[in-house]
Motif scaffolding. Structure first.
Motif, PDB file in Angstrom:
ATOM      1  N   GLY A  47       0.804  -1.217   0.000  1.00 43.98           N
ATOM      2  CA  GLY A  47       0.000   0.000   0.000  1.00 43.98           C
ATOM      3  C   GLY A  47       0.832   1.260   0.000  1.00 43.98           C
ATOM      4  O   GLY A  47       2.060   1.220  -0.085  1.00 43.98           O
ATOM      5  N   GLY A  48       0.143   2.380   0.137  1.00 40.61           N
ATOM      6  CA  GLY A  48       0.818   3.664   0.074  1.00 40.61           C
ATOM      7  C   GLY A  48       1.084   4.294   1.413  1.00 40.61           C
ATOM      8  O   GLY A  48       1.707   5.366   1.478  1.00 40.61           O
ATOM      9  N   PHE A  49       0.641   3.670   2.505  1.00 39.96           N
ATOM     10  CA  PHE A  49       0.801   4.279   3.823  1.00 39.96           C
ATOM     11  C   PHE A  49       0.630   3.224   4.904  1.00 39.96           C
ATOM     12  O   PHE A  49       0.239   2.090   4.649  1.00 39.96           O
ATOM     13  N   PRO A 428      -1.339  16.029   2.447  1.00 39.66           N
ATOM     14  CA  PRO A 428       0.104  15.827   2.586  1.00 39.66           C
ATOM     15  C   PRO A 428       0.705  15.357   1.264  1.00 39.66           C
ATOM     16  O   PRO A 428       0.101  14.542   0.552  1.00 39.66           O
ATOM     17  N   PHE A 429       1.905  15.877   0.930  1.00 43.57           N
ATOM     18  CA  PHE A 429       2.566  15.406  -0.289  1.00 43.57           C
ATOM     19  C   PHE A 429       4.037  15.096  -0.078  1.00 43.57           C
ATOM     20  O   PHE A 429       4.664  14.473  -0.939  1.00 43.57           O
ATOM     21  N   TYR A 504      -2.694   8.009  -2.916  1.00 43.64           N
ATOM     22  CA  TYR A 504      -1.910   7.226  -1.968  1.00 43.64           C
ATOM     23  C   TYR A 504      -2.750   6.175  -1.257  1.00 43.64           C
ATOM     24  O   TYR A 504      -2.202   5.328  -0.541  1.00 43.64           O
ATOM     25  N   LYS A 505      -4.063   6.237  -1.418  1.00 33.95           N
ATOM     26  CA  LYS A 505      -4.962   5.307  -0.732  1.00 33.95           C
ATOM     27  C   LYS A 505      -5.432   4.161  -1.621  1.00 33.95           C
ATOM     28  O   LYS A 505      -6.189   3.314  -1.159  1.00 33.95           O
ATOM     29  N   ARG A 506      -5.007   4.151  -2.872  1.00 36.59           N
ATOM     30  CA  ARG A 506      -5.414   3.043  -3.740  1.00 36.59           C
ATOM     31  C   ARG A 506      -4.927   1.724  -3.159  1.00 36.59           C
ATOM     32  O   ARG A 506      -3.772   1.607  -2.738  1.00 36.59           O
ATOM     33  N   ASP A 511       0.378   5.544  -5.611  1.00 35.83           N
ATOM     34  CA  ASP A 511       1.557   6.371  -5.838  1.00 35.83           C
ATOM     35  C   ASP A 511       2.474   6.297  -4.621  1.00 35.83           C
ATOM     36  O   ASP A 511       2.027   6.043  -3.494  1.00 35.83           O
ATOM     37  N   THR A 512       3.753   6.514  -4.864  1.00 31.54           N
ATOM     38  CA  THR A 512       4.737   6.500  -3.779  1.00 31.54           C
ATOM     39  C   THR A 512       4.842   7.884  -3.160  1.00 31.54           C
ATOM     40  O   THR A 512       5.123   8.868  -3.846  1.00 31.54           O
TER      41      THR A 512
END
Length: 542
Positions: A47-49, A428-429, A504-506, A511-512
């Motif tokens: 995942g992304g997070f 946030p990015f 980021y939640k896909r 995405d990183t």
């Protein structure tokens, strides 16, 4: 507020923590000021997070960290016989009164390679804390993140029930899973102890064994049930239900000969015990030929007596297809017998559901209102460990860095401040790691930075907002931030996830998220690498 600090004694650690502490003590280095950081290297589940969890447990552990006489007697038996007895006197007086912890707030969305906690204090004691802190953060953050993924896969409409205690890795793992699954987004748990300790809402009805334990209507006792308002004498529930069952069979064109009498007896017995909470499992034999018909008959009887049954549970077969059929029958009963509430009875689905299976529910026609998840949630089958590590970054005021042939395993030296950069929409990015003494970035002003991994090219970013990710949570033996309840932490999690950009939640191929170091920290890393290369020639010195 109930807590779990009592579950983490100071001996819940690896033996080598004590052997290192002894070696530091023998060398007279045990009181040297040292700083460790706790972080993970890769976001879990592809995942992304992740979600930072377990902080409260860590703080309670630190607050109660003391060795008892019994602890020390055991340590004497497992450490080498030549161990100086004075070391055990040192341990008996040891506590965390000189330890300071700075961390991200519990329930915050976090990313790989961003330090979650900074632990500073005398070298021997902060070394001894390593394994316990990792144990408390690793699984809590992993299962909380897993729960959040299940919640995103399910969408916001359905309720989620955690029911994994029987499949969890031991009682402590089961209790931790129930607590942090709720924090991560689940609505209910089957775990009564989690409800007692942490205030997690509990739910549950019956197992198949209850249904199959009945074989005849003669086993139903008592036969009667008073109306909900108690205005009338007790009604013969068996006779009333038989009448409704005939009407249901006529409505649906069902064959009465296929209906299981023992199943009807089980439903009636349960309805007598819990007329306000009637929600049986209906697939012990056949949903369409027996279970659904028996449920409707008993539920219609309860409605006639002014009770409100809750619904049904499906636990096998094609849950989507069955739920559509169940809702169709509910709708027919609602219309034929003029009971509007019958249409909206709850349908619960439980059948070894995985994250992928949860996502598929949104792609298929179904009428499932509540999904129960057990094994795949609490055991985190897609990834068994978050992989948090605890690394030394400073000792005696001098930055320390681990080098490795694998660049991914190198560490970032020095005490740090950590800032989260937000865009114009509040998303946030980028997370920026700076030296602690550096001035904080300012909203609207460009900042030079270098990504921690991948392309090391310097880039310039301009945040619209800047937030600090480091709080002083434990100072000189005292918890220095208000302790949040489980429900309050759950709200923080939902708020933090909501603010994260969808890319980021896909669940698949997110995405990183960028994690970077400041220009000064980048230069420090380069300087330490250069000095390390020079140090390797010490054997050639005079």
């Amino acid at each position: 507020m109930a807590t779990t600090g009592w579950r983490v004694p100071p001996l819940l650690t690896d033996l080598y923590q004590f052997t290192m502490a002894y070696a530091y003590w023998r060398a007279g280095r045990h009181n040297e000021p040292a700083v460790f950081e706790l972080f993970f290297r890769d976001n879990p589940f592809g995942g992304g997070f992740s979600l930072f969890s377990g902080l409260l447990d860590c703080l309670l552990f630190l607050r109660s960290f003391r060795f008892s006489d019994e602890d020390l007697e055991y340590l004497r038996s497992v450490l080498p016989p030549a161990t100086d007895p004075a070391f055990f006197v040192f341990l008996r007086e040891l506590d965390c009164s000189n330890v300071t912890v700075r961390s991200a707030p519990e329930g915050t969305v976090v990313f790989a390679r961003v330090p979650l906690m900074e632990v500073s204090g005398p070298l021997a004691v902060v070394q001894l804390l390593e394994t316990s802190l990792l144990c408390l953060v690793n699984y809590a953050s992993l299962v909380c993140s897993n729960a959040a993924r299940f919640r995103m896969a399910a969408g916001s409409r359905r309720k989620l029930l955690e029911m994994g205690l029987r499949r969890a890795q031991g009682p402590d793992g089961g209790l931790t899973a129930s607590r942090y699954a709720y924090i991560g987004g689940f609505d209910l748990t089957s775990n009564v102890q989690a409800g007692f300790l942490f205030g997690v809402p509990v739910a549950g009805t019956m197992a198949h064994s209850y249904v199959t334990s009945f074989s005849s209507l003669e086993e139903v006792w008592p036969h009667t049930l008073m109306t909900a308002n108690g205005d009338h004498e007790s009604i013969d529930l068996i006779s009333l239900t038989k009448g409704w069952l005939r009407l249901v069979c006529e409505l649906l064109g069902a064959e009465p000969g296929k209906i299981r009498e023992g199943e009807l007896a089980a439903f009636l017995s349960y309805a007598v015990a819990y007329p306000h909470n009637f929600l049986p499992v209906i697939d012990s034999y056949s949903v369409s030929c027996s279970g659904l018909l028996n449920f409707c008959a008993v539920a219609l009887s309860l409605f006639e007596l002014d009770y409100r049954p809750l619904g049904v549970r499906l636990d096998s077969g094609d849950l989507c297809r069955q739920s559509v059929e169940v809702r169709r029958v509910f709708r027919l009963c609602s219309e034929r017998f003029s009971i509007p509430a019958f249409h909206s009875l709850t349908i619960v689905g439980t059948n070894n559901i995985s994250e992928h299976g949860m996502a598929e529910l949104n792609l298929k026609e179904n009428e499932i209102d509540v999904v129960g998840v057990g094994t795949h949630l609490v055991t985190c089958t897609r990834q068994p460990s978050l992989g948090c590590v605890y690394k030394l970054v400073e000792v005696r005021g001098s930055p320390r860095m681990k080098f490795s042939e694998d660049p991914e395993k190198s560490t970032v030296p020095g005490r740090k401040a950590i800032y989260r950069m937000l865009d114009t929409e509040g998303h946030p990015f980028l997370d920026l790691l700076c030296l602690r003494e550096e001035p904080a970035p300012t909203a609207g002003e460009a900042v030079k930075c270098h990504p921690v991994v991948g392309d090391q090219t310097c880039q310039s970013i301009t945040p619209s907002q800047v937030t600090c990710l480091r709080l002083d949570v434990y100072i000189k033996g005292q918890i220095s931030q208000p302790m949040c309840s489980t429900a309050e932490t759950r709200e923080k999690v939902q708020h933090s996830i909501q603010n994260l950009h969808p890319r980021y939640k896909r669940l698949e191929e997110p995405d990183t998220y960028t994690v970077a170091v400041s220009e000064k920290l980048h230069n420090l890393i380069a300087e330490i690498r250069k000095d390390s290369s020079n140090d390797s020639n010490f054997l050639l010195a005079n």
